[in-house]
Design an enzyme around this catalytic site. Structure first.
Site, PDB file in Angstrom:
ATOM      1  N   GLU A 117      -3.393 -18.276 -18.312  1.00 21.89           N
ATOM      2  CA  GLU A 117      -2.034 -18.785 -18.549  1.00 21.89           C
ATOM      3  C   GLU A 117      -1.662 -19.854 -17.531  1.00 21.89           C
ATOM      4  O   GLU A 117      -1.091 -20.901 -17.877  1.00 21.89           O
ATOM      5  CB  GLU A 117      -1.033 -17.624 -18.534  1.00 21.89           C
ATOM      6  N   ASP A 139       1.306   0.958 -12.198  1.00 19.67           N
ATOM      7  CA  ASP A 139       0.130   0.345 -11.561  1.00 19.67           C
ATOM      8  C   ASP A 139      -0.366   1.136 -10.354  1.00 19.67           C
ATOM      9  O   ASP A 139      -1.474   0.888  -9.872  1.00 19.67           O
ATOM     10  CB  ASP A 139       0.471  -1.076 -11.085  1.00 19.67           C
TER      11      ASP A 139
HETATM   12  C1  FAD Z   1       1.518 -12.540 -13.049  1.00 15.98           C
HETATM   13  C2  FAD Z   1       1.469 -11.261 -13.855  1.00 15.98           C
HETATM   14  C3  FAD Z   1       1.420 -11.322 -15.231  1.00 15.98           C
HETATM   15  C4  FAD Z   1       1.382 -10.152 -15.983  1.00 15.98           C
HETATM   16  N1  FAD Z   1       1.350 -10.255 -17.338  1.00 15.98           N
HETATM   17  C5  FAD Z   1       1.409  -9.132 -18.083  1.00 15.98           C
HETATM   18  C6  FAD Z   1       1.486  -9.210 -19.494  1.00 15.98           C
HETATM   19  O1  FAD Z   1       1.461 -10.310 -20.069  1.00 15.98           O
HETATM   20  N2  FAD Z   1       1.591  -8.054 -20.194  1.00 15.98           N
HETATM   21  C7  FAD Z   1       1.618  -6.840 -19.567  1.00 15.98           C
HETATM   22  O2  FAD Z   1       1.745  -5.828 -20.235  1.00 15.98           O
HETATM   23  N3  FAD Z   1       1.530  -6.724 -18.235  1.00 15.98           N
HETATM   24  C8  FAD Z   1       1.434  -7.832 -17.478  1.00 15.98           C
HETATM   25  N4  FAD Z   1       1.358  -7.734 -16.115  1.00 15.98           N
HETATM   26  C9  FAD Z   1       1.267  -6.407 -15.489  1.00 15.98           C
HETATM   27  C10 FAD Z   1       2.617  -5.712 -15.419  1.00 15.98           C
HETATM   28  O3  FAD Z   1       3.594  -6.592 -14.926  1.00 15.98           O
HETATM   29  C11 FAD Z   1       2.464  -4.481 -14.511  1.00 15.98           C
HETATM   30  O4  FAD Z   1       1.491  -3.644 -15.083  1.00 15.98           O
HETATM   31  C12 FAD Z   1       3.779  -3.742 -14.397  1.00 15.98           C
HETATM   32  O5  FAD Z   1       4.729  -4.539 -13.743  1.00 15.98           O
HETATM   33  C13 FAD Z   1       3.586  -2.444 -13.626  1.00 15.98           C
HETATM   34  O6  FAD Z   1       4.822  -1.801 -13.542  1.00 15.98           O
HETATM   35  P1  FAD Z   1       5.132  -0.863 -12.304  1.00 15.98           P
HETATM   36  O7  FAD Z   1       6.450  -0.229 -12.567  1.00 15.98           O
HETATM   37  O8  FAD Z   1       3.980   0.013 -12.002  1.00 15.98           O
HETATM   38  O9  FAD Z   1       5.231  -1.841 -11.039  1.00 15.98           O
HETATM   39  P2  FAD Z   1       6.088  -3.162 -10.829  1.00 15.98           P
HETATM   40  O10 FAD Z   1       6.673  -3.645 -12.089  1.00 15.98           O
HETATM   41  O11 FAD Z   1       5.211  -4.064 -10.052  1.00 15.98           O
HETATM   42  O12 FAD Z   1       7.287  -2.671  -9.909  1.00 15.98           O
HETATM   43  C14 FAD Z   1       7.102  -2.191  -8.609  1.00 15.98           C
HETATM   44  C15 FAD Z   1       8.440  -2.200  -7.908  1.00 15.98           C
HETATM   45  O13 FAD Z   1       8.308  -1.462  -6.699  1.00 15.98           O
HETATM   46  C16 FAD Z   1       8.986  -2.135  -5.656  1.00 15.98           C
HETATM   47  N5  FAD Z   1       8.347  -1.728  -4.412  1.00 15.98           N
HETATM   48  C17 FAD Z   1       7.041  -1.855  -4.081  1.00 15.98           C
HETATM   49  N6  FAD Z   1       6.815  -1.321  -2.869  1.00 15.98           N
HETATM   50  C18 FAD Z   1       7.998  -0.858  -2.414  1.00 15.98           C
HETATM   51  C19 FAD Z   1       8.397  -0.202  -1.223  1.00 15.98           C
HETATM   52  N7  FAD Z   1       7.547   0.084  -0.242  1.00 15.98           N
HETATM   53  N8  FAD Z   1       9.688   0.143  -1.075  1.00 15.98           N
HETATM   54  C20 FAD Z   1      10.594  -0.145  -2.063  1.00 15.98           C
HETATM   55  N9  FAD Z   1      10.257  -0.762  -3.214  1.00 15.98           N
HETATM   56  C21 FAD Z   1       8.978  -1.110  -3.394  1.00 15.98           C
HETATM   57  C22 FAD Z   1       8.796  -3.605  -5.995  1.00 15.98           C
HETATM   58  O14 FAD Z   1       9.780  -4.404  -5.387  1.00 15.98           O
HETATM   59  C23 FAD Z   1       8.896  -3.598  -7.513  1.00 15.98           C
HETATM   60  O15 FAD Z   1      10.208  -3.812  -7.962  1.00 15.98           O
HETATM   61  C24 FAD Z   1       1.395  -8.890 -15.334  1.00 15.98           C
HETATM   62  C25 FAD Z   1       1.452  -8.829 -13.936  1.00 15.98           C
HETATM   63  C26 FAD Z   1       1.494 -10.007 -13.213  1.00 15.98           C
HETATM   64  C27 FAD Z   1       1.570  -9.926 -11.702  1.00 15.98           C
END
Ligand code: FAD
Length: 420
Positions: free
Chosen positions: A169, A298
């Site tokens: 992308e 993740d």
């Molecule tokens: C550039 C990019 C493109 C992507 N494209 C796609 C796509 O097209 N389709 C798709 O399905 N997935 C995509 N993904 C993957 C998807 O975004 C992740 O799988 C998803 O965000 C995971 O969700 P999560 O809740 O585990 O973590 P996240 O959404 O990463 O959220 C983690 C949160 O925890 C907070 N946090 C972290 N550590 C701490 C701490 N120590 N103290 C307090 N807060 C903290 C962060 O600030 C964040 O808000 C993409 C990821 C990236 C980086």
């Protein structure tokens, strides 16, 4: 009796879904995040390439949870957890929990070379996207004022490391910026002469997609002027480019899209991890030995019904968040909960430039303009808030008609690379 106290660390896709699912539970839900906003990461590359502004893809967590009376949002960073005392440590003090949901996501992995991060930023947060945007735009500005041809060449060479969805992308979007958006804006340089090189260590792009869609992505990128080098390992990143296993590329901008590693939760928990640093959890997503602690998104390593690892994508994180929310709601209501987590894979999507995308959705495979339409509608649907849906849809429509990208401001020149 006092309500159960459910603390959720991280308001990404997983954490927010868990919090919302607990809306009607007899629980006090505390959501802790180090940022004040939820970021729609799938569109970060559009901020990095000036198609969208940060506010189009991020929303204040406090605002999202405003209607939920049992939810409190705290902006602070978690540094550790005391499992025995059931409390977590933040820079402002300790926070106690009855149930804990860890949804802290992942960050870039430089495969043991964290020093590369200075020269090859990854794309994970809004700050990363605006830093990359600065770097790309400044490269063209510097080239316009530089006299030296070698410096021109280096400044207008962009290397993207990693041929997964983010790398593809980014490469397609930078090619659009150089060949279309900026093409007529400069007088001394021709932005169309920029080299955009996508380097992938494996044998093909988009390794998680069917090979026919990978080949299509390769053809489309090549047609738009991106040089794709598969089977090519980057061995070093420095201020002037990258070393490859066989050779070197001098570049003004290097972008890292090659690997991710889970957040440090595994250290906080002293738990068992997989190779990507994700916490190994039980079939109900709880930490073995601690039925009150859940790890999702993740940060969690869990297998699907066929024994394959659940991928690190947004729908997986949301499904885990919903599951854990329901489980905790049942427990606080005194109900038994035996159902294990079951992941349902919906599909995968990636854009290749402004009019093409590849989509694998169940048995459905789309490519080209139809794929791009599907991709656009899916992303608009998943955005939060009517305003953002409208603004993003309008921006894409405008870009589609005019080739213009509205967010081309360099707001902090001091931080941009490429000044050489
Ligand atoms: C550039 C990019 C493109 C992507 N494209 C796609 C796509 O097209 N389709 C798709 O399905 N997935 C995509 N993904 C993957 C998807 O975004 C992740 O799988 C998803 O965000 C995971 O969700 P999560 O809740 O585990 O973590 P996240 O959404 O990463 O959220 C983690 C949160 O925890 C907070 N946090 C972290 N550590 C701490 C701490 N120590 N103290 C307090 N807060 C903290 C962060 O600030 C964040 O808000 C993409 C990821 C990236 C980086």
């Amino acid at each position: 009796m006092a309500n159960a106290r459910v603390v959720i660390i991280g308001a990404g896709f997983g954490g927010l879904e868990a919090a919302k699912t607990l809306k009607r539970a007899a629980a006090d839900v505390i959501v802790i995040d180090r940022h004040n906003h939820h970021c729609f990461q799938p569109l970060l590359y559009q901020v990095a390439t000036a198609a969208l502004s940060p506010a189009d893809i991020a929303w204040p967590i406090r605002h999202i949870l405003r209607p939920q009376r049992n939810a409190t949002v705290l902006m602070e960073e978690v540094h550790g957890i005391n499992l025995q005392k059931k409390c977590l440590h933040t820079q402002y003090g300790d926070v106690h929990y009855d149930y804990l949901v860890i949804a802290t996501g992942a960050s870039h992995s430089y495969f043991g070379h964290d020093e590369w991060s200075e020269y090859a930023p990854g794309l994970k947060r809004i700050e990363d996207a605006t830093r990359i945007r600065r770097s790309i735009l400044i490269a063209f500005e510097r080239a316009e004022v530089m006299q030296n041809q070698d410096q021109h060449r280096r400044l207008l060479t962009f290397v993207i490391v990693g041929g997964g969805a983010t790398g593809v992308e980014m490469a397609g979007a930078i090619a659009d910026v150089a060949r279309q958006t900026l093409a007529a804006d400069f007088r001394r340089i021709d932005p169309r002469s920029a080299r955009i090189i996508l380097v992938e260590a494996g044998p093909r792009l988009l390794p998680t997609f069917p090979s026919s869609l990978s080949s299509y992505a390769l053809r489309t990128l090549t047609r738009s002027g991106v040089e794709v080098q598969t089977g090519t390992l980057v061995t070093k990143c420095d201020a002037n480019g990258v070393d490859l296993k066989d050779g070197r590329i001098d570049a003004g901008t290097v972008i890292w899209a090659a690997g991710v590693t889970a957040s440090p939760a595994v250290r906080w928990l002293n738990a068992e991890a997989d190779r990507a640093g994700r916490v190994k959890v039980g079939s109900d997503l709880s930490l073995p030995g601690y039925p009150e602690i859940f790890v999702i998104g993740d940060t969690a390593a869990v297998a699907d019904s066929e024994g394959q690892p659940v991928p690190g994508i947004a729908p997986a994180a949301k499904q885990m968040g919903k599951y854990v929310g329901k489980l905790i709601a049942a427990r606080v209501a005194g109900r038994e909960w035996q159902k294990p987590f079951q992941y349902m894979h919906l599909g995968e999507l990636a854009t290749i430039g402004r009019r093409a995308a590849v989509v694998k959705f169940g048995a459905l495979e789309l490519r080209g303009f139809v794929g791009w339409l599907f991709w656009s509608l899916a992303h608009i649907y998943f955005l939060i808030g009517l305003r953002n849906r409208f603004v993003v849809a309008f921006n894409w429509f405008w870009d589609y008609l005019t080739f213009q990208r509205g967010a081309r401001l360099i707001t902090d020149v001091s931080d941009g690379k490429g000044s050489g």
